[in-house]
Enzyme design. Structure first.
Site, PDB file in Angstrom:
ATOM      1  N   GLU A 132       0.806  -1.219   0.000  1.00 51.81           N
ATOM      2  CA  GLU A 132       0.000   0.000   0.000  1.00 51.81           C
ATOM      3  C   GLU A 132       0.840   1.271   0.000  1.00 51.81           C
ATOM      4  O   GLU A 132       0.584   2.202  -0.756  1.00 51.81           O
ATOM      5  CB  GLU A 132      -0.934   0.004   1.226  1.00 51.81           C
ATOM      6  N   SER A 133       1.812   1.335   0.874  1.00 52.47           N
ATOM      7  CA  SER A 133       2.508   2.610   1.109  1.00 52.47           C
ATOM      8  C   SER A 133       4.010   2.484   1.267  1.00 52.47           C
ATOM      9  O   SER A 133       4.672   3.492   1.528  1.00 52.47           O
ATOM     10  CB  SER A 133       1.952   3.253   2.386  1.00 52.47           C
TER      11      SER A 133
END
Length: 540
Positions: A132-133
């Site tokens: 995700e990040s």
């Protein structure tokens, strides 16, 4: 005679269980061995001391490294899919990227692992923030997703993540982890325990996956993840998680190494009863202000949210010091206050903006029932202990750093007016919407508030920029005398005659209208010009 378990045996048994007989063998080192300065040996012996035998009569020793703990809890089925193999090859060939991810994740990993294990979920989910990040707590995507778990605003509110001017729960490590696991459990149940479908739905929404499943059912096709017609991003999302999981499971087999992360708590939550300046919190905990933000990235400004939450995540080893020093600061001293005398013509909004705070807070602190204030009144206003530039990881300072990154082209500082849109501004200056958003730390769909300053980087020449945005980038549709007009080409017109008539350059005419300067204008063709309508009114 007692037998002493050697350190080598300890290391061999770290990640598993000791036979029943070994319980007596391990008692002596803990009680009789001389003190050791070796953290690994000491921790291992301590772990054996408190470990209890399981039902088979073995003593289970927790792993010393967090990666071993994650491996033990992996339960998702492996898939030898081309997409998984391709992503695995990418991860395996980017050791530097893995090193950066491990460094960023290290403060948070134990907290996330504990939260996942408490719910008896697959520990592969601990690695979802990698996809995700890349475990960047301040990550913000073009789709308006924020934080380690990349919540968009609506989904964040759905799972009780508060979002205000002061605080964004989507970036709060503990709060967002709780919300992400709530969501993942909901999706697992929604898709009858099919974890790959649940993970796909975390990326694209349950509706998207549910419709894809329904389409395949109607056509008599399989409904597993690999058989569904899903958006391209989602088709690549699940393989990324499976690939990084496979690499973590056996890094040596893929020629990479993982930096060691101790399997022990690093951060713990400290509950406060009032707002506190983050610079003061850092001082009391004897850590840097940057670290305060890294451990508590949910706080947007220079202090915690005056309406809560007040909790701070701090390194466990700093908590006692923090609490002792905090006792000398009653709530009213944890934020500095300034007395402001209202000047003629000032509004509550102007004062709030000048002091980097909100109208709501000023009204609350000063017991105001409305926005009405009078010249000569006094307001009590909370102010930062240090210069705002010192709070480098606050939302405001991160934005300034993003906007000030040197880029190619000419920089324009543009103040947003009522009625502006990101799309309209991008079109006006001939730049991409996504680029314009990225230059200003935004997502393309973020609301655009009047008064905000945007940075625009354009390849246009100086005279073109001045004509589009005269007098150092005045809005072309403002009340200035330079206005946008439409002109219909007449018989006999040329670029040269039109430029002379309206006192603009040929280059500007070509740029404004994306013309081919080698082609003739056609009667009836419509052109856009930016001219001084007072001086040129006779030509309109």
């Amino acid at each position: 005679m007692r037998r002493i378990l050697s350190l080598s045996l300890l290391v061999l048994t770290l990640n598993g269980c000791l036979p029943q007989q070994a319980r007596h063998d391990t008692a002596s080192p803990a009680l009789n061995a001389p003190p050791s300065t070796d953290r690994t040996a000491t921790t291992t012996i301590a772990a054996i001391q408190w470990s209890q035998p399981d039902q088979s009569g073995e003593i289970c020793v927790p792993p010393l490294d967090i990666w071993d703990r994650i491996r033990e809890g992996m339960t998702l089925p492996d898939h030898d899919h081309p997409g998984v193999r391709a992503d695995l090859e990418w991860y395996a060939s980017h050791q530097g990227y893995l090193d950066r991810v491990v460094t960023r994740a290290s403060p948070y990993l134990h907290l996330v692992v504990e939260a996942v294990e408490e719910r008896n979920l697959p520990t592969e989910l601990v690695l979802l923030p990698v996809v995700e990040s890349a475990y960047q707590p301040f990550a913000y995507s073009h789709g308006r997703a924020a934080g380690l778990w990349q919540f968009i605003p609506g989904t964040g509110r759905r799972f009780d993540l508060k979002q205000s001017w002061w605080y964004d729960g989507r970036r709060d490590v503990a709060a967002s982890t709780r919300a992400a696991l709530d969501y993942l459990e909901y999706l697992r149940d929604h898709f009858d325990g099919e974890w790959l479908l649940a993970i796909a739905a975390y990326n694209s929404g349950e509706g998207t996956v549910k419709r894809a499943v329904a389409r395949n059912k109607a056509r008599g096709k399989p409904t597993d993840f690999w058989s569904l017609d899903l958006p391209r991003e989602t088709r690549g999302y699940v393989p990324k998680l499976l690939a990084i999981s496979r690499l973590i499971k056996d890094p040596e087999a893929h020629g990479v190494s993982l930096g060691p992360v101790p399997n022990e708590p690093f951060l713990t939550s400290v509950e406060l009863d009032s707002q506190i300046d983050l610079a003061l919190a850092a001082e009391l905990a004897d850590i840097s202000l940057e670290d305060i933000y890294l451990y508590n990235p949910g706080f947007n400004r220079w202090a915690t949210d005056p309406d809560g939450p007040y909790d701070l995540l701090l390194p466990i080893e700093r908590v006692d010091t923090f609490k002792q020093k905090l006792a000398a600061y009653p709530p009213e001293r944890r934020v500095r206050w300034e007395r402001h005398r209202v000047k003629s013509g000032e509004s509550l909004l102007q004062i709030a903006q000048n002091y980097r705070t909100t109208v709501e807070l000023l009204k609350s602190v000063n017991n105001l029932r409305s926005n009405t204030i009078r010249a000569g009144d006094y307001l009590t206003i909370p102010v930062a202990r240090q210069k705002l530039a010192s709070y480098r990881l606050s939302e405001e300072q991160r934005l300034i750093a993003t906007q000030n990154q040197p880029r190619e082209g000419r920089r324009i500082d543009y103040q947003v007016k009522h009625g502006d849109s990101l799309w309209g501004i991008a079109r006006r200056y001939d730049v991409g919407v996504n680029e314009l958003a990225r230059w200003n730390g935004m997502a393309p769909r973020d609301p655009l508030l009047p008064g905000r300053t945007l940075v625009i980087w354009t390849d246009a020449k100086a005279d073109t920029v001045a004509a589009i945005n005269p007098a150092r980038f005045t809005h072309p549709f403002s009340s200035s005398t330079r206005q946008r007009i439409g002109y219909v080409v007449r018989s006999g017109d040329s670029l040269a005659t039109i430029s002379q008539r309206f006192r603009v350059s040929v280059d500007n005419l070509i740029s404004w209208n994306k013309l081919d300067g080698k082609k003739y204008l056609q009667p009836g063709q419509r052109l856009t010009l930016y001219v001084d309508v007072i001086r040129q009114s006779e030509n309109l």
